[in-house]
Enzyme design. Structure first.
Site, mmCIF file in Angstrom:
data_model
loop_
_atom_site.group_PDB
_atom_site.id
_atom_site.type_symbol
_atom_site.label_atom_id
_atom_site.label_comp_id
_atom_site.label_asym_id
_atom_site.label_seq_id
_atom_site.Cartn_x
_atom_site.Cartn_y
_atom_site.Cartn_z
ATOM 1 N N HIS A 1 43.684 40.571 53.600
ATOM 2 C CA HIS A 1 44.341 40.805 55.283
ATOM 3 C C HIS A 1 46.055 40.014 54.784
ATOM 4 C CE1 HIS A 1 40.297 41.098 56.097
ATOM 5 N NE2 HIS A 1 39.867 39.859 56.024
ATOM 6 N N GLU B 1 36.855 37.867 47.250
ATOM 7 C CA GLU B 1 36.190 38.351 47.676
ATOM 8 C C GLU B 1 36.780 40.560 47.360
ATOM 9 O OE1 GLU B 1 34.873 38.127 51.838
ATOM 10 O OE2 GLU B 1 36.422 39.262 51.900
ATOM 11 N N GLU C 1 40.559 44.005 61.924
ATOM 12 C CA GLU C 1 39.018 43.151 62.564
ATOM 13 C C GLU C 1 38.789 42.729 63.256
ATOM 14 O OE1 GLU C 1 37.049 42.512 58.478
ATOM 15 O OE2 GLU C 1 38.663 43.647 57.675
ATOM 16 N N HIS D 1 40.560 34.296 49.583
ATOM 17 C CA HIS D 1 40.451 35.126 48.439
ATOM 18 C C HIS D 1 40.788 35.898 48.190
ATOM 19 C CE1 HIS D 1 36.263 35.748 51.767
ATOM 20 N NE2 HIS D 1 36.462 34.810 50.769
ATOM 21 N N GLU E 1 38.317 31.789 59.423
ATOM 22 C CA GLU E 1 39.251 33.203 58.592
ATOM 23 C C GLU E 1 40.217 34.215 59.705
ATOM 24 O OE1 GLU E 1 37.240 35.707 56.529
ATOM 25 O OE2 GLU E 1 38.829 36.198 54.725
ATOM 26 N N ARG F 1 42.456 45.721 47.856
ATOM 27 C CA ARG F 1 41.015 44.897 47.644
ATOM 28 C C ARG F 1 40.240 45.092 46.454
ATOM 29 N NH1 ARG F 1 37.743 43.345 53.458
ATOM 30 N NH2 ARG F 1 38.214 41.553 53.327
ATOM 31 N N ASP G 1 43.076 35.085 52.935
ATOM 32 C CA ASP G 1 42.339 36.181 52.141
ATOM 33 C C ASP G 1 43.678 37.219 51.976
ATOM 34 O OD1 ASP G 1 41.082 38.748 51.894
ATOM 35 O OD2 ASP G 1 39.337 38.432 53.050
HETATM 36 C C1 LER Z 1 35.002 38.112 54.944
HETATM 37 O O1 LER Z 1 36.268 37.149 54.414
HETATM 38 C C2 LER Z 1 36.489 38.918 54.563
HETATM 39 O O2 LER Z 1 37.994 38.854 54.403
HETATM 40 C C3 LER Z 1 35.893 40.778 56.352
HETATM 41 O O3 LER Z 1 37.053 41.480 55.642
HETATM 42 C C4 LER Z 1 35.120 40.965 56.184
HETATM 43 O O4 LER Z 1 35.079 41.433 57.259
HETATM 44 MN MN MN Z 2 37.433 37.464 52.997
#
Ligand code: LER
Ligand code: MN
Length: 271
Positions: free
Chosen positions: A190, A248, A160, A213, A154, A219, A187
Site C-alpha cells: 500500500h 503478505e 481499497e 507487511h 492498517e 506485492r 504495509d
Molecule cells: C490486508 O492486510 C491488506 O493489506 C489488504 O490489502 C487486504 O484487502
Molecule cells: Mn496488508
C-alpha cells in the site's frame, strides 16, 4: 529483535488473495517452520473456525509464534464494515472484530483491522466515517488491552479505502483522537502506491508502527519487484522497530520460492 512471519489464509473467498500459503493449518505451520520463519500470521474465516488448543498445539510442535490474526473475512464473507451507514451493520462488524480480538488475545496475538474499516461515500461523510472508526477503535483497543496486546489498524491504498491512505496521516489521526492501544500496520505494498517516500513514512509512523507487511512494489516477495528495501529497513532500525516483518504477498512464482526470497531479503538487510 525483528521477527519474521508468513501469511497463512484459510478463507475460501480470499483464495486468490495476497497470502503466501493457502494450505490447511498443519501444512502451513510445517512450511513456515521448514523455511525458518519465526511466526505465522493467520487469516481465518471465523473467530471460532479453529480452537485455541489446536493452534497452540501446532505452535508448540513447530516452534512458531502467531504474529497476528486478520479480520478481513468479516468483509469478504459478510460485507461487514465499521463505517457502514447502517447502525446495526456497524454493531455486527464491531462484535465480529471483538470476537476475533478475544480469540487472538487468548494466544497473546493481536488482531488486524484492514478491509473492515470500509469507506465513506454518498450516504456517509468522511468526517462521520472517521468518527465511527475512532469510536470503534477505542472500544476494540480497550478489549485487546485486556490480553496485553494492541489492536492493529492498517491504512490501505486508495483502491481499497478512501479513509486514510498514508502511514504518517494515520499516526497523526491516532494521536489526535487519543486512541490508546492502537498500533499501525505499515504495509509496504500500500505504501508503494501512496507514500512519497516509504522510509520517511516509516519514520513518520515512528513508535506507533506495530506490524509490517513486507511486500515488494508488485506485492510479490521482496526482491521480485522494484522496491529498494535497504532504506526502509534502515528507517525501521532508526525507529527501533522490534515487531514482525510479515510476508503478505502473492505465492509467485510459487509459495516456496516466494517464502525463500522473503527470508533471503530480510536476512540480507538485518544481518
Ligand atoms: C490486508 O492486510 C491488506 O493489506 C489488504 O490489502 C487486504 O484487502
Ligand atoms: Mn496488508
Amino acid at each position: 529483535m525483528i521477527k519474521t512471519a508468513v501469511t497463512l489464509c484459510r478463507v475460501a473467498e480470499a483464495a486468490a488473495g495476497p497470502f503466501l500459503f493457502h494450505n490447511d493449518l498443519a501444512t502451513g505451520f510445517v512450511k513456515a517452520a521448514e523455511h525458518g520463519f519465526d511466526a505465522v500470521e493467520l487469516f481465518l474465516p471465523e473467530p471460532n473456525a479453529h480452537s485455541v488448543a489446536e493452534i497452540e498445539a501446532l505452535q508448540a510442535e513447530y516452534g512458531l509464534g502467531v504474529a497476528a490474526i486478520g479480520t478481513g473475512a468479516g468483509m469478504v464473507k459478510y460485507g461487514l464494515s465499521l463505517t457502514d451507514p447502517d447502525a446495526g451493520q456497524r454493531e455486527k462488524a464491531t462484535q465480529y472484530i471483538l470476537e476475533m480480538v478475544e480469540f487472538a488475545g487468548r494466544m497473546q496475538a493481536p488482531a488486524i483491522l484492514g478491509s473492515m474499516q470500509g469507506r465513506w461515500g454518498v450516504e456517509v461523510s468522511r468526517d462521520q466515517a472517521l468518527g465511527w472508526l475512532a469510536d470503534a477503535l477505542k472500544v476494540i483497543g480497550e478489549a485487546a488491552g485486556k490480553h496485553d496486546v494492541p489492536f492493529i489498524y492498517e491504512p490501505l491504498n486508495r483502491y481499497e479505502t478512501n479513509l486514510i491512505n498514508r502511514v504518517g496521516e494515520a499516526a497523526d489521526w491516532v494521536r489526535a483522537n487519543d486512541l490508546g492501544n492502537i498500533v499501525l500496520l505499515a504495509d509496504m505494498f500500500h505504501m508503494n502506491i501512496e507514500e512519497v517516500n516509504v522510509a520517511d513514512a516509516m519514520r513518520a509512523g515512528g513508535d506507533l508502527i506495530g506490524h509490517v507487511h513486507y511486500a515488494d512494489s508488485n506485492r510479490h516477495a521482496m526482491g521480485f519487484g522494484h522496491t529498494d528495501a535497504a532504506p526502509v529497513i534502515e528507517a525501521l532500525k532508526e525507529i527501533a522497530y522490534d515487531a514482525t516483518l510479515s510476508a503478505e504477498i502473492f505465492p509467485l512464482p510459487d509459495a516456496d520460492q516466494a517464502a525463500a526470497q522473503t527470508l533471503k531479503s530480510i536476512r540480507s538487510h538485518l544481518s
